[in-house]
Design a protein around this motif. Structure first.
Motif, PDB file in Angstrom:
ATOM      1  N   GLU A 251     115.125 -34.636  91.466  1.00 41.04           N
ATOM      2  CA  GLU A 251     113.798 -34.480  90.854  1.00 41.04           C
ATOM      3  C   GLU A 251     112.736 -35.198  91.679  1.00 41.04           C
ATOM      4  N   LYS A 252     113.040 -36.404  92.106  1.00 40.15           N
ATOM      5  CA  LYS A 252     112.078 -37.181  92.894  1.00 40.15           C
ATOM      6  C   LYS A 252     111.856 -36.551  94.264  1.00 40.15           C
ATOM      7  N   TYR A 253     112.933 -36.095  94.885  1.00 37.14           N
ATOM      8  CA  TYR A 253     112.845 -35.502  96.216  1.00 37.14           C
ATOM      9  C   TYR A 253     112.088 -34.178  96.183  1.00 37.14           C
ATOM     10  N   ALA A 254     112.419 -33.308  95.229  1.00 37.43           N
ATOM     11  CA  ALA A 254     111.772 -31.994  95.143  1.00 37.43           C
ATOM     12  C   ALA A 254     110.293 -32.119  94.812  1.00 37.43           C
ATOM     13  N   ALA A 255     109.916 -33.200  94.137  1.00 38.14           N
ATOM     14  CA  ALA A 255     108.507 -33.406  93.768  1.00 38.14           C
ATOM     15  C   ALA A 255     107.625 -33.655  94.987  1.00 38.14           C
ATOM     16  N   LEU A 256     108.235 -33.898  96.141  1.00 37.09           N
ATOM     17  CA  LEU A 256     107.458 -34.075  97.367  1.00 37.09           C
ATOM     18  C   LEU A 256     106.779 -32.781  97.808  1.00 37.09           C
ATOM     19  N   TYR A 257     107.380 -31.644  97.436  1.00 34.61           N
ATOM     20  CA  TYR A 257     106.897 -30.354  97.941  1.00 34.61           C
ATOM     21  C   TYR A 257     105.440 -30.100  97.525  1.00 34.61           C
ATOM     22  N   LYS A 258     104.630 -29.783  98.505  1.00 34.03           N
ATOM     23  CA  LYS A 258     103.203 -29.480  98.380  1.00 34.03           C
ATOM     24  C   LYS A 258     102.351 -30.685  97.989  1.00 34.03           C
ATOM     25  N   LYS A 259     103.005 -31.777  97.594  1.00 34.45           N
ATOM     26  CA  LYS A 259     102.263 -33.009  97.339  1.00 34.45           C
ATOM     27  C   LYS A 259     102.073 -33.777  98.638  1.00 34.45           C
ATOM     28  N   VAL A 260     103.169 -33.898  99.413  1.00 32.18           N
ATOM     29  CA  VAL A 260     103.092 -34.583 100.712  1.00 32.18           C
ATOM     30  C   VAL A 260     103.688 -33.726 101.823  1.00 32.18           C
ATOM     31  N   THR A 261     103.930 -32.436 101.537  1.00 28.47           N
ATOM     32  CA  THR A 261     104.506 -31.527 102.536  1.00 28.47           C
ATOM     33  C   THR A 261     103.664 -30.261 102.630  1.00 28.47           C
ATOM     34  N   PRO A 262     103.769 -29.535 103.752  1.00 28.38           N
ATOM     35  CA  PRO A 262     103.079 -28.247 103.850  1.00 28.38           C
ATOM     36  C   PRO A 262     103.661 -27.221 102.875  1.00 28.38           C
ATOM     37  N   ALA A 263     102.831 -26.314 102.399  1.00 28.93           N
ATOM     38  CA  ALA A 263     103.296 -25.258 101.499  1.00 28.93           C
ATOM     39  C   ALA A 263     104.277 -24.328 102.194  1.00 28.93           C
ATOM     40  N   ALA A 264     104.144 -24.191 103.526  1.00 26.47           N
ATOM     41  CA  ALA A 264     105.025 -23.295 104.291  1.00 26.47           C
ATOM     42  C   ALA A 264     106.473 -23.743 104.257  1.00 26.47           C
ATOM     43  N   ASP A 265     106.713 -24.991 103.863  1.00 26.30           N
ATOM     44  CA  ASP A 265     108.073 -25.505 103.834  1.00 26.30           C
ATOM     45  C   ASP A 265     108.992 -24.703 102.920  1.00 26.30           C
ATOM     46  N   LEU A 266     108.443 -24.028 101.959  1.00 31.09           N
ATOM     47  CA  LEU A 266     109.254 -23.287 100.998  1.00 31.09           C
ATOM     48  C   LEU A 266     110.208 -22.314 101.678  1.00 31.09           C
ATOM     49  N   ASN A 267     109.773 -21.704 102.773  1.00 32.72           N
ATOM     50  CA  ASN A 267     110.581 -20.692 103.462  1.00 32.72           C
ATOM     51  C   ASN A 267     111.071 -21.142 104.827  1.00 32.72           C
ATOM     52  N   ASN A 268     110.845 -22.389 105.181  1.00 37.78           N
ATOM     53  CA  ASN A 268     111.197 -22.852 106.529  1.00 37.78           C
ATOM     54  C   ASN A 268     112.696 -23.143 106.676  1.00 37.78           C
ATOM     55  N   ASP A 269     113.328 -22.470 107.655  1.00 36.51           N
ATOM     56  CA  ASP A 269     114.657 -22.880 108.081  1.00 36.51           C
ATOM     57  C   ASP A 269     114.474 -23.995 109.105  1.00 36.51           C
ATOM     58  N   PHE A 270     115.565 -24.428 109.745  1.00 38.49           N
ATOM     59  CA  PHE A 270     115.421 -25.593 110.609  1.00 38.49           C
ATOM     60  C   PHE A 270     114.585 -25.312 111.846  1.00 38.49           C
ATOM     61  N   THR A 271     114.636 -24.094 112.391  1.00 37.37           N
ATOM     62  CA  THR A 271     113.856 -23.820 113.599  1.00 37.37           C
ATOM     63  C   THR A 271     112.359 -23.864 113.312  1.00 37.37           C
ATOM     64  N   LYS A 272     111.955 -23.295 112.187  1.00 38.86           N
ATOM     65  CA  LYS A 272     110.533 -23.312 111.816  1.00 38.86           C
ATOM     66  C   LYS A 272     110.090 -24.716 111.438  1.00 38.86           C
ATOM     67  N   MET A 273     110.965 -25.426 110.737  1.00 37.30           N
ATOM     68  CA  MET A 273     110.651 -26.790 110.328  1.00 37.30           C
ATOM     69  C   MET A 273     110.479 -27.695 111.548  1.00 37.30           C
ATOM     70  N   VAL A 274     111.405 -27.588 112.498  1.00 38.38           N
ATOM     71  CA  VAL A 274     111.338 -28.404 113.710  1.00 38.38           C
ATOM     72  C   VAL A 274     110.092 -28.058 114.523  1.00 38.38           C
ATOM     73  N   ALA A 275     109.815 -26.765 114.675  1.00 36.26           N
ATOM     74  CA  ALA A 275     108.635 -26.345 115.438  1.00 36.26           C
ATOM     75  C   ALA A 275     107.354 -26.840 114.777  1.00 36.26           C
ATOM     76  N   GLN A 276     107.303 -26.802 113.471  1.00 39.02           N
ATOM     77  CA  GLN A 276     106.133 -27.272 112.729  1.00 39.02           C
ATOM     78  C   GLN A 276     105.930 -28.770 112.939  1.00 39.02           C
ATOM     79  N   TRP A 277     107.020 -29.531 112.901  1.00 39.69           N
ATOM     80  CA  TRP A 277     106.911 -30.979 113.094  1.00 39.69           C
ATOM     81  C   TRP A 277     106.501 -31.301 114.523  1.00 39.69           C
ATOM     82  N   ASP A 278     107.064 -30.588 115.479  1.00 39.19           N
ATOM     83  CA  ASP A 278     106.771 -30.858 116.882  1.00 39.19           C
ATOM     84  C   ASP A 278     105.329 -30.545 117.263  1.00 39.19           C
ATOM     85  N   SER A 279     104.713 -29.610 116.558  1.00 35.43           N
ATOM     86  CA  SER A 279     103.370 -29.160 116.962  1.00 35.43           C
ATOM     87  C   SER A 279     102.259 -29.671 116.048  1.00 35.43           C
ATOM     88  N   GLY A 280     102.617 -30.396 114.984  1.00 36.14           N
ATOM     89  CA  GLY A 280     101.600 -30.810 114.029  1.00 36.14           C
ATOM     90  C   GLY A 280     101.475 -32.307 113.870  1.00 36.14           C
TER      91      GLY A 280
END
Length: 449
Positions: A251-280
């Motif tokens: 519950e605590k971990y999932a509550a991070l979504y959109k509060k302190v994370t990008p909305a795009a995270d909902l559909n991000n696999d590891f390649t998209k997640m890694v690319a997003q972190w590397d470029s942002g």
């Protein structure tokens, strides 16, 4: 008796995975008929073989290097490379097992091994391994891990190539600017996620994995916070995933979504997640050793660090296991001799070292594990130290269950997205997951006595 046998299997795998990581500190396609119906042939040891990469796109370049080296050393053998994204690999192999078209060689890691072995799609490799140049040259604990993950017959169906471990990557430049300490505990992790977020400036403290592969990462966060150290309860019959402490942690971990994370995270696999972190401008990322080199290339080694997962109260670290990866020989192959030569070459010192340096993972070849590049990879060294100093407990995931991969991926990834969106409670999600796991365990018990 059944419980003690099963516990022995789990304990062996857990110890093996811990020892695998610890070694780094001391070292500083012919058609198949499905379900095993086509026994294949040894072949001439020459000609063409087909290789399916289970992480195509991500590891394509390094595999093509290894293949080029192999073909130079074996001019009578041609390897056809087929790169398949990790998210599609299991379903593609399962379809080929039933309908034909399996390759000669394919990536077969611990997480999917039991399912393929249960369909009798893989050739046992014990005899080939015993007679090969690899005998005595591969990490014993990786071999043990893959044997234990095979589903119950203790055969070796995959030759280990690498091991991995969970890592918390964080932007040292952003932490320094904000006056934050390294996120070494779960409390400091949540504090940093909050302080590094400014949604209006598109700055976020964390990126959460909501797409393919999300379940293992969520389990890691759950057990890491709850401090529960076993995947099964004292009876050995019921999973602990829906323990109230794990529910609260999710519950605590999932509550991070959109509060302190990008909305795009909902559909991000590891390649998209890694690319997003590397470029942002995102403060933290949970992944594994495999993305270390990507971060070095994108950010430079001075802007980030990769450290072991955060510790809980009392300084104790709990994390779930990451599966050993390897190469399997499909039973339907009509050129098994040539296919085995390729496996043997890929796991040899030079090739295994080259591949793992590119991937940032831990080599299975013990000579490769002594190579100089490992001492320069800080996340690998720190992961090993954390396991050696007694601060870390590994929760062994049940890779031996043939249904594990489907349960932990296709069956529940959409439900985890519902949790992130607030459409399903963490308790309902974990109760559903627990029911499926308990049923799979009961079926495994009945088959294996």
């Amino acid at each position: 008796m059944k419980i003690s046998i099963r516990r022995s299997r789990r304990a062996a795998v857990a110890v093996a995975l811990g020892s695998v990581l610890a070694l780094t500190t001391t070292a500083c396609g012919d058609d198949g008929s499905g379900a095993g119906g086509d026994k294949g042939e040894e072949g001439s040891g020459k000609g063409e073989i087909v290789f399916w990469d289970n992480n195509g796109g991500v590891r394509t370049d390094i595999w093509k290097e290894v293949i080029a080296d192999f073909q130079k050393a074996n001019p009578d053998i041609k390897v056809e490379y087929v790169g398949i994204p990790a998210t599609d690999y299991q379903s593609k192999v399962d379809t080929a097992i039933q309908g034909g078209g399996l390759p000669d060689v394919g990536g077969v890691g611990a997480a999917m091994l039991a399912g393929f072995a249960a369909q009798e799609a893989l050739d046992p490799l014990d005899d080939r391994f015993a007679k090969s140049s690899l005998n005595g040259k591969l990490n014993d604990d990786m071999v043990t891990s893959l044997k234990a993950a095979g589903g119950g017959d203790d055969a070796l169906y995959s030759i280990p190539t690498s091991a991995n471990n969970g890592v918390l990557y964080y932007r040292t430049d952003l932490f320094k600017a904000a006056g934050l300490d390294a996120p070494t505990t779960w409390d400091t992790f949540y504090e940093a996620a909050e302080k590094l977020t400014d949604v209006k400036k598109n700055e976020f403290g964390y990126t959460i994995r909501g797409g393919a592969g999300s379940i293992a990462q969520a389990l890691d966060a759950m057990y890491g916070q709850s401090g529960i150290t076993s995947f099964w309860d004292a009876s050995g019959e019921k999973t602990t995933v829906n323990d109230p402490k794990n529910v609260a942690a999710l519950e605590k971990y999932a509550a991070l979504y959109k509060k302190v994370t990008p909305a795009a995270d909902l559909n991000n696999d590891f390649t998209k997640m890694v690319a997003q972190w590397d470029s942002g401008t995102i403060g933290m990322l949970n992944h594994n050793l495999g993305s270390y080199q990507d971060h070095v290339k994108a950010l430079g080694a001075d802007k980030f660090r990769g450290i072991p997962q955060p510790t809980g109260p009392g300084g104790k670290r709990v994390q779930v296991s990451n599966p050993v990866d390897g190469l399997g020989l499909f039973k339907s192959s009509k050129n098994k001799e040539a296919a085995w030569k390729f496996i043997e070459f890929a796991a040899s010192h030079e090739s295994n070292s080259k591949w793992n340096e590119s991937a940032g993972a831990i080599p299975s070849n013990t000579d490769a594990a002594k190579d100089a590049w490992i001492s320069k990879a800080e996340p690998t060294k720190l992961a090993a130290e954390a396991l050696n100093d007694g601060s870390t407990t590994i929760v062994q995931l049940p890779y031996y269950l043939p249904d594990w991969n489907s349960i932990s991926k296709a069956d529940n990834e959409p439900n985890f997205q519902k949790v992130l969106n607030g459409d399903m409670s963490a308790k309902e999600f974990l109760d559903t997951l627990a029911g499926q796991l308990n049923e799979a365990q009961t079926e495994w018990d009945s088959r294996n006595g």
